[in-house]
Design a protein around this motif. Structure first.
Motif, mmCIF file in Angstrom:
data_model
loop_
_atom_site.group_PDB
_atom_site.id
_atom_site.type_symbol
_atom_site.label_atom_id
_atom_site.label_comp_id
_atom_site.label_asym_id
_atom_site.label_seq_id
_atom_site.Cartn_x
_atom_site.Cartn_y
_atom_site.Cartn_z
ATOM 1 N N TYR A 236 0.737 -1.296 0.150
ATOM 2 C CA TYR A 236 -0.115 0.098 0.126
ATOM 3 C C TYR A 236 0.956 1.057 -0.256
ATOM 4 O O TYR A 236 0.118 2.107 -0.248
ATOM 5 C CB TYR A 236 -0.689 0.287 1.595
ATOM 6 N N LEU B 194 -6.403 6.677 -1.577
ATOM 7 C CA LEU B 194 -6.315 5.082 -1.952
ATOM 8 C C LEU B 194 -7.442 4.305 -0.911
ATOM 9 O O LEU B 194 -7.946 4.510 -0.208
ATOM 10 C CB LEU B 194 -5.135 4.393 -1.375
ATOM 11 N N ARG C 245 -7.799 -1.078 -4.870
ATOM 12 C CA ARG C 245 -7.233 -2.165 -4.194
ATOM 13 C C ARG C 245 -7.633 -3.288 -3.114
ATOM 14 O O ARG C 245 -8.032 -3.037 -2.497
ATOM 15 C CB ARG C 245 -5.731 -1.688 -3.789
ATOM 16 N N ALA D 246 -0.291 -0.514 -4.241
ATOM 17 C CA ALA D 246 -0.770 0.615 -4.438
ATOM 18 C C ALA D 246 -0.391 1.265 -5.193
ATOM 19 O O ALA D 246 -0.514 2.155 -6.589
ATOM 20 C CB ALA D 246 -0.892 1.086 -3.602
#
Length: 599
Positions: free
Chosen positions: A232, A320, A345, A362
């Protein structure tokens, strides 16, 4: 750190060795390192909608580690000379987080879904050999009721200490102390080598009489969390909104410990989370106010957020959106990305792997249907039946009951029970399910819970449970049953009867389908893929009819099963505008993680 984009980046990390990637052998050392690097940065905070700032109780990294050390000492003293085995019955508050971390630093944490029945809770407390219960007392669905505590005291007399971690305390119980000045436990924590010891037990599978407890070592959790953080790209500038319960490994490690290892801030929604209408309405604006950069959620929360009028505003701080807990419908992910301009994601994880196996990085584009790349020091292969098999430092040593390991944990390899494919570029794709697990939202339901109850019904001679597609929860449990000779019994009667015998409410079947006989294999075993196929066909036919009778009249549905994988085909039975029809179906299928085609 170089961002992970490809499987070559993962292999580059592995080439330097495991100790270079994760130098810590226990949780306390890892937390202490974060505290030394980010001492005055915000580590943990609650969202408080009653405050203009939206910020409630909070801890810096220095404060968090001091409080964890003091709580660890507190639990140790409570049961000395025994090792603390702390069962946690609480929603994901900041005090619950401190309890979880302190329990793992001083002994063994046992996070349990406090909404389970008394019988189920008793079974888990006894099987885990808990000697402390830390609870959040609240006569609402968000905590443990006084009545439940009273019953547990009677059924679990071996518990040595009962500790309140919320505002209310039971008569004669202890209260988790507030942050003091001089933690006495710090030195002992720093010198402890817990690399091979069990630090947590997580229940899974929705079992009843024989609780299924997964062992976690510090190594499992640290490698899973560090892997998630790397995928991430978490860092000190990030604040992650994490409303997952702590009895769920995604909440505790994938979206929790991962952030604490990275110097990020963990934000906890108000108690009740996404079941709180006030929070749902204010979530976008609140995330903007608090500067939250990463949003962790299940697919159903994506639908909730898309339904808010402020979807297209108020999320400039976010970079995100993470999802886990249940399969991600491609249509839902695509709409969320299009309307919010936030990358989504996906993840593949299990309780048995510290919460994570693979994640979509990511730093690279999302690939529809993919669960991403294996995290560093985790290997994914396929067996002869195309089931995904996992090995690596995130994999649990097994269940507390070794008889449950057969066919799951063998020679250090975990059979995930998921059918899948591995692309040439390393991405993992789940194509079906070899195991019987039903995944409702973020709840894993063992169908044997339902089947054992069905078998006890006097008017049912044979029964089986499977998951049926559902737009909101991904799947819901349903049952197929054969009535006993001359028996007269209706669906509602059976469902009501099952509700008195199934301890998890989420496992109560939504429908009962009557059959003259159940499909069987050549050796007489009930063939679950065919039942899943029938359930899916029923659901999608019903969906067409309630959505648009004209659409239902123009289409014939066929659900095909091959090797445990299901696919859906819409056959046009009339001359229609295929472009328009395809658009209608794409909209209809948006909430479902299903492969489908129009012929």
């Amino acid at each position: 750190m170089h961002p992970i984009k490809t499987i070559q980046d993962v292999r580059r990390i592995e080439k330097n060795g495991a100790s270079a990637w994760m130098p810590h052998t226990n949780l306390w050392d890892a937390l202490s390192t974060s505290a030394s690097q980010h001492s005055e940065s915000l580590a943990l905070a609650e969202v408080d909608l009653s405050q203009t700032s939206r910020r409630g109780a909070s801890w810096t990294y220095a404060e968090l580690t001091r409080h964890v050390a003091e709580a660890a000492e507190f639990f140790s003293v409570l049961v000395r000379p025994e090792t603390p085995r702390v069962a946690l019955l609480a929603p994901p508050t900041s005090k619950a987080w401190i309890t979880l971390l302190a329990s793992e630093c001083s002994g063994i944490a046992i996070p349990i879904n406090h909404a389970l029945s008394i019988e189920h809770l008793t079974g888990l407390l006894q099987a885990s050999k808990a000697n402390v219960v830390a609870y959040h007392l609240d006569d609402s669905p968000h905590g443990v009721t006084e009545n439940a505590l009273s019953q547990l005291r009677q059924t679990c007399p071996s518990i040595k200490a009962w500790v309140a971690i919320g505002r209310h305390i039971g008569a004669g119980d202890k209260l988790l102390p507030d942050l003091g000045e001089s933690p006495a436990f710090t030195q002992r924590l720093s010198t402890a080598d817990l690399v091979d010891s069990t630090v947590a037990l997580y229940h899974t599978g929705g079992t009843t009489g024989l609780p299924k407890l997964v062992q976690h070592t510090a190594t499992n959790q640290l490698f899973a969390s560090k892997g998630a953080a790397a995928m991430y790209g978490l860092g000190p500038a990030d604040g992650i909104l994490n409303g997952f319960p702590l009895f769920h490994v995604a909440g505790a490690f994938v979206y929790g410990l991962s952030a604490l290892l990275s110097g990020s801030s963990v934000w906890l929604p108000p108690v009740g989370g996404w079941r709180n209408p006030e929070w749902n309405a204010k979530a976008w604006a609140t995330m903007e106010t608090l500067g939250i950069t990463v949003l962790a959620m299940v697919p159903t929360v994506m639908s909730i957020l898309l339904g808010q009028s402020s979807t297209e505003q108020g999320h400039r701080s976010l970079r995100l959106a993470l999802t886990g807990g249940s399969p991600l419908p491609e249509g839902l992910a695509a709409e969320f990305e299009a309307r919010t301009e936030l990358p989504v994601r996906n993840i593949l994880g299990m309780t048995e792997t510290g919460g994570v196996i693979a994640i979509e990085p990511a730093a690279s584009p999302r690939k529809p249907g993919s669960c991403g790349l294996p995290i560093p020091f985790c290997r994914v292969t396929r067996d002869e039946a195309s089931a995904l098999c996992i090995s690596g430092l995130n994999v649990s040593p097994g269940y507390t009951d070794p008889t449950r390991n057969l066919g799951v944990f063998e020679n250090g390899v975990l059979n995930s029970g998921d059918l899948g494919e591995i692309s040439q570029t390393g991405e993992i794709y789940v194509t079906g399910r070899a195991k019987d697990l039903i995944i409702r939202g973020a709840h894993n339901i063992d169908p044997s819970v339902i089947e054992e109850a069905l078998a006890a019904h006097p008017s049912i001679s044979l029964g089986a449970a499977v998951g049926m597609p559902d737009a909101y929860a991904g799947e819901v449990p349903v049952a197929f049953a054969v009535r006993s000779p001359s028996a007269v019994v209706e669906q509602n009667e059976v469902i009501d009867w099952l509700a008195t015998r199934i301890t998890e409410k989420v496992a109560i079947p939504k429908e009962i389908f009557w059959m003259d006989s159940l499909p069987q294999t050549s050796i007489g075993k009930i063939y679950k893929p065919e039942l899943r196929r029938l359930a899916a066909a029923h659901h999608f036919e019903h969906l067409l009819n309630v959505t648009d009778p004209n659409l239902a009249d123009a289409l014939k549905i066929a659900v095909y099963e091959s090797g445990g994988s299901l696919s859906l085909v819409f056959n046009a039975t009339k001359e229609v505008d295929r472009s328009d029809l395809s658009t209608q179906l794409a909209s209809l299928m948006k909430p479902y993680a299903w492969r489908w085609e129009l012929t």
